[in-house]
Design a protein around this motif. Sequence first.
Motif, PDB file in Angstrom:
ATOM      1  N   ILE A   1       9.130   3.621  -8.505  1.00  0.00           N
ATOM      2  CA  ILE A   1       8.552   4.132  -7.264  1.00  0.00           C
ATOM      3  C   ILE A   1       7.222   3.441  -6.991  1.00  0.00           C
TER       4      ILE A   1
ATOM      5  N   TYR B   1       4.203   2.871  -3.563  1.00  0.00           N
ATOM      6  CA  TYR B   1       3.768   3.219  -2.210  1.00  0.00           C
ATOM      7  C   TYR B   1       3.035   2.026  -1.622  1.00  0.00           C
TER       8      TYR B   1
ATOM      9  N   GLN C   1       1.012   5.145   4.362  1.00  0.00           N
ATOM     10  CA  GLN C   1       1.703   4.795   3.131  1.00  0.00           C
ATOM     11  C   GLN C   1       3.181   5.109   3.244  1.00  0.00           C
TER      12      GLN C   1
ATOM     13  N   CYS D   1       6.817   5.188   0.986  1.00  0.00           N
ATOM     14  CA  CYS D   1       7.392   5.211  -0.356  1.00  0.00           C
ATOM     15  C   CYS D   1       8.523   4.182  -0.432  1.00  0.00           C
TER      16      CYS D   1
ATOM     17  N   GLU E   1      11.469   9.038  -1.025  1.00  0.00           N
ATOM     18  CA  GLU E   1      10.818  10.251  -1.534  1.00  0.00           C
ATOM     19  C   GLU E   1      11.851  11.201  -2.147  1.00  0.00           C
TER      20      GLU E   1
ATOM     21  N   GLU F   1      12.758   9.729  -5.476  1.00  0.00           N
ATOM     22  CA  GLU F   1      11.665   9.964  -6.424  1.00  0.00           C
ATOM     23  C   GLU F   1      11.721  11.386  -6.981  1.00  0.00           C
TER      24      GLU F   1
END
Length: 147
Positions: A16, A18, A24, A26, A60, A63
């Motif tokens: 992961i 950013y 930002q 992901c 996201e 993640e």
Amino acid sequence: MNKVILMGRFTRDPEIRYTQGQDQTCIARFTLAVDRRGARQDGQQSADFISCVGFGKTAEFIEKYMKQGTKVVTTGRIQTGSYTNRDGQKVYTTDVVVEDIEFAESKNAGGNSGNNANAAAGRPAPATDSDGFLNIPDGIDEELPFS
């Protein structure tokens, strides 16, 4: 049309990152082990290892919920690219850009049986056939909402 559908397992936890800056984004990179249908060598199932990348909300989600061994179904598109590495050699890349990803099995099927609600309540788990469907005894048709 550029459309890919894959079912496989995460080979390791997703990587992961950013993006920098005010907005930002992901980025999730991972590899799926996808079994080859019917192809066997020495009695072992052979697999392809497919590089995938997800962006934004999809990344996201990856993640938060995905880890090594998680079985998923994903749809997306193939994207190719190239860059020149530090040695001055041109490197070609092929990735699946993930547009949608879903779980392909329950937590319990993945070997995490510690959270089984039936076991916690002291009830036995329902019996299933070898195909994974519940085994319903004969003679209770009138109790089923369909026939």
